[in-house]
Design a protein around this motif. Sequence first.
Motif, PDB file in Angstrom:
ATOM      1  N   ASP A  13      17.082 -15.959 -24.578  1.00  0.00           N
ATOM      2  CA  ASP A  13      16.768 -15.126 -25.741  1.00  0.00           C
ATOM      3  C   ASP A  13      17.325 -13.726 -25.475  1.00  0.00           C
ATOM      4  N   GLN A  14      18.400 -13.394 -26.158  1.00  0.00           N
ATOM      5  CA  GLN A  14      19.062 -12.114 -25.889  1.00  0.00           C
ATOM      6  C   GLN A  14      18.229 -10.922 -26.338  1.00  0.00           C
ATOM      7  N   ASP A  15      17.454 -11.054 -27.404  1.00  0.00           N
ATOM      8  CA  ASP A  15      16.590  -9.948 -27.823  1.00  0.00           C
ATOM      9  C   ASP A  15      15.513  -9.669 -26.782  1.00  0.00           C
ATOM     10  N   GLU A  16      14.910 -10.723 -26.244  1.00  0.00           N
ATOM     11  CA  GLU A  16      13.900 -10.562 -25.198  1.00  0.00           C
ATOM     12  C   GLU A  16      14.528  -9.967 -23.936  1.00  0.00           C
ATOM     13  N   ALA A  17      15.738 -10.412 -23.612  1.00  0.00           N
ATOM     14  CA  ALA A  17      16.448  -9.869 -22.446  1.00  0.00           C
ATOM     15  C   ALA A  17      16.731  -8.387 -22.637  1.00  0.00           C
ATOM     16  N   LEU A  18      17.153  -8.021 -23.834  1.00  0.00           N
ATOM     17  CA  LEU A  18      17.441  -6.615 -24.126  1.00  0.00           C
ATOM     18  C   LEU A  18      16.193  -5.763 -23.947  1.00  0.00           C
ATOM     19  N   LYS A  66      11.932  -2.074 -19.695  1.00  0.00           N
ATOM     20  CA  LYS A  66      11.215  -2.205 -18.429  1.00  0.00           C
ATOM     21  C   LYS A  66      12.012  -1.704 -17.231  1.00  0.00           C
ATOM     22  N   LEU A  67      13.325  -1.957 -17.216  1.00  0.00           N
ATOM     23  CA  LEU A  67      14.128  -1.546 -16.065  1.00  0.00           C
ATOM     24  C   LEU A  67      14.888  -0.249 -16.290  1.00  0.00           C
ATOM     25  N   GLY A  68      14.958   0.222 -17.537  1.00  0.00           N
ATOM     26  CA  GLY A  68      15.597   1.505 -17.803  1.00  0.00           C
ATOM     27  C   GLY A  68      17.107   1.452 -17.967  1.00  0.00           C
ATOM     28  N   PHE A  69      17.671   0.265 -18.133  1.00  0.00           N
ATOM     29  CA  PHE A  69      19.102   0.164 -18.408  1.00  0.00           C
ATOM     30  C   PHE A  69      19.343   0.647 -19.837  1.00  0.00           C
ATOM     31  N   ARG A  70      20.612   0.816 -20.217  1.00  0.00           N
ATOM     32  CA  ARG A  70      20.924   1.185 -21.594  1.00  0.00           C
ATOM     33  C   ARG A  70      21.970   0.213 -22.140  1.00  0.00           C
ATOM     34  N   VAL A  71      21.985   0.073 -23.444  1.00  0.00           N
ATOM     35  CA  VAL A  71      22.920  -0.842 -24.088  1.00  0.00           C
ATOM     36  C   VAL A  71      24.333  -0.270 -23.984  1.00  0.00           C
ATOM     37  N   HIS A  72      25.256  -1.093 -23.573  1.00  0.00           N
ATOM     38  CA  HIS A  72      26.664  -0.705 -23.566  1.00  0.00           C
ATOM     39  C   HIS A  72      27.367  -1.323 -24.778  1.00  0.00           C
ATOM     40  N   THR A  73      27.279  -2.640 -24.930  1.00  0.00           N
ATOM     41  CA  THR A  73      27.957  -3.341 -26.019  1.00  0.00           C
ATOM     42  C   THR A  73      27.024  -4.380 -26.616  1.00  0.00           C
ATOM     43  N   ASP A  74      26.970  -4.423 -27.920  1.00  0.00           N
ATOM     44  CA  ASP A  74      26.182  -5.436 -28.627  1.00  0.00           C
ATOM     45  C   ASP A  74      26.943  -5.796 -29.898  1.00  0.00           C
ATOM     46  N   VAL A  75      27.767  -6.836 -29.814  1.00  0.00           N
ATOM     47  CA  VAL A  75      28.580  -7.267 -30.953  1.00  0.00           C
ATOM     48  C   VAL A  75      28.422  -8.767 -31.156  1.00  0.00           C
ATOM     49  N   ARG A  76      28.620  -9.176 -32.400  1.00  0.00           N
ATOM     50  CA  ARG A  76      28.485 -10.594 -32.752  1.00  0.00           C
ATOM     51  C   ARG A  76      29.772 -11.115 -33.362  1.00  0.00           C
ATOM     52  N   ASN A  77      29.994 -12.399 -33.112  1.00  0.00           N
ATOM     53  CA  ASN A  77      31.096 -13.122 -33.729  1.00  0.00           C
ATOM     54  C   ASN A  77      30.520 -14.474 -34.144  1.00  0.00           C
ATOM     55  N   GLY A  78      30.042 -14.549 -35.371  1.00  0.00           N
ATOM     56  CA  GLY A  78      29.333 -15.752 -35.801  1.00  0.00           C
ATOM     57  C   GLY A  78      28.022 -15.864 -35.047  1.00  0.00           C
ATOM     58  N   ASP A  79      27.799 -17.019 -34.404  1.00  0.00           N
ATOM     59  CA  ASP A  79      26.573 -17.243 -33.627  1.00  0.00           C
ATOM     60  C   ASP A  79      26.664 -16.663 -32.218  1.00  0.00           C
ATOM     61  N   GLN A  83      23.925  -1.423 -18.997  1.00  0.00           N
ATOM     62  CA  GLN A  83      24.361  -0.804 -17.758  1.00  0.00           C
ATOM     63  C   GLN A  83      23.275   0.124 -17.235  1.00  0.00           C
ATOM     64  N   HIS A  84      23.276   0.259 -15.934  1.00  0.00           N
ATOM     65  CA  HIS A  84      22.346   1.182 -15.300  1.00  0.00           C
ATOM     66  C   HIS A  84      22.830   2.595 -15.606  1.00  0.00           C
ATOM     67  N   PRO A  85      21.928   3.512 -15.966  1.00  0.00           N
ATOM     68  CA  PRO A  85      22.355   4.859 -16.340  1.00  0.00           C
ATOM     69  C   PRO A  85      23.093   5.618 -15.242  1.00  0.00           C
ATOM     70  N   GLU A  86      22.900   5.229 -13.997  1.00  0.00           N
ATOM     71  CA  GLU A  86      23.577   5.918 -12.895  1.00  0.00           C
ATOM     72  C   GLU A  86      24.831   5.183 -12.429  1.00  0.00           C
ATOM     73  N   LEU A 121      26.176  -5.277 -17.019  1.00  0.00           N
ATOM     74  CA  LEU A 121      25.474  -6.532 -16.800  1.00  0.00           C
ATOM     75  C   LEU A 121      25.455  -7.267 -18.133  1.00  0.00           C
ATOM     76  N   GLY A 122      26.101  -8.419 -18.192  1.00  0.00           N
ATOM     77  CA  GLY A 122      26.143  -9.207 -19.420  1.00  0.00           C
ATOM     78  C   GLY A 122      24.897 -10.064 -19.543  1.00  0.00           C
ATOM     79  N   LEU A 123      24.284 -10.040 -20.708  1.00  0.00           N
ATOM     80  CA  LEU A 123      23.104 -10.862 -20.999  1.00  0.00           C
ATOM     81  C   LEU A 123      23.555 -11.928 -21.984  1.00  0.00           C
ATOM     82  N   PHE A 124      23.975 -13.079 -21.456  1.00  0.00           N
ATOM     83  CA  PHE A 124      24.633 -14.094 -22.260  1.00  0.00           C
ATOM     84  C   PHE A 124      23.783 -15.341 -22.438  1.00  0.00           C
ATOM     85  N   LYS A 125      23.808 -15.858 -23.625  1.00  0.00           N
ATOM     86  CA  LYS A 125      23.152 -17.129 -23.917  1.00  0.00           C
ATOM     87  C   LYS A 125      24.151 -18.235 -23.590  1.00  0.00           C
TER      88      LYS A 125
END
Length: 134
Positions: A14-19, A25-38, A45-48, A54-58
């Motif tokens: 579940d990518q939303d739960e992972a995000l 909880k861990l303090g990372f920030r979103v780098h890329t969030d794009v969709r292509n169909g499904d 990425q870690h702020p430092e 870190l890719g969160l892939f289904k």
Amino acid sequence: MTQGIGVVGLYVHDQDEALTFYVEKLGFRVHTDVRNGDYRWLTVQHPEQPSFQLGLFKPQAPLVDAATAQSLEAAVAKGAMPPLVLIVDDCQAAYKQYRVRGVEFTQEPVDRYGSVDASFRDPFGNGWKMIQAR
């Protein structure tokens, strides 16, 4: 010629739960969030450490077929994947901070090998070793 590793991926069901886990909880920030169909390419990425993502892939097409996706989800849930390592300045302090945020640890901080380390898993079973920098 310059080379290096830019993205390391984790399988999540579940990518939303992972995000939520990695950002809130861990303090990372979103780098890329794009969709292509499904298909969704989601990296944090870690702020430092802005040069690493870190890719969160289904596990789904185009990465894998349906049977492989089921096998991967089962393996991750069992903790069969190798752990990632998070380096922190103070393992005890990070442990307390992450516990308050709801991170569930599988090992409390332990002093060994001249450093301190602890272990936790994300909601999908991906293991993390948190190690205090020397």
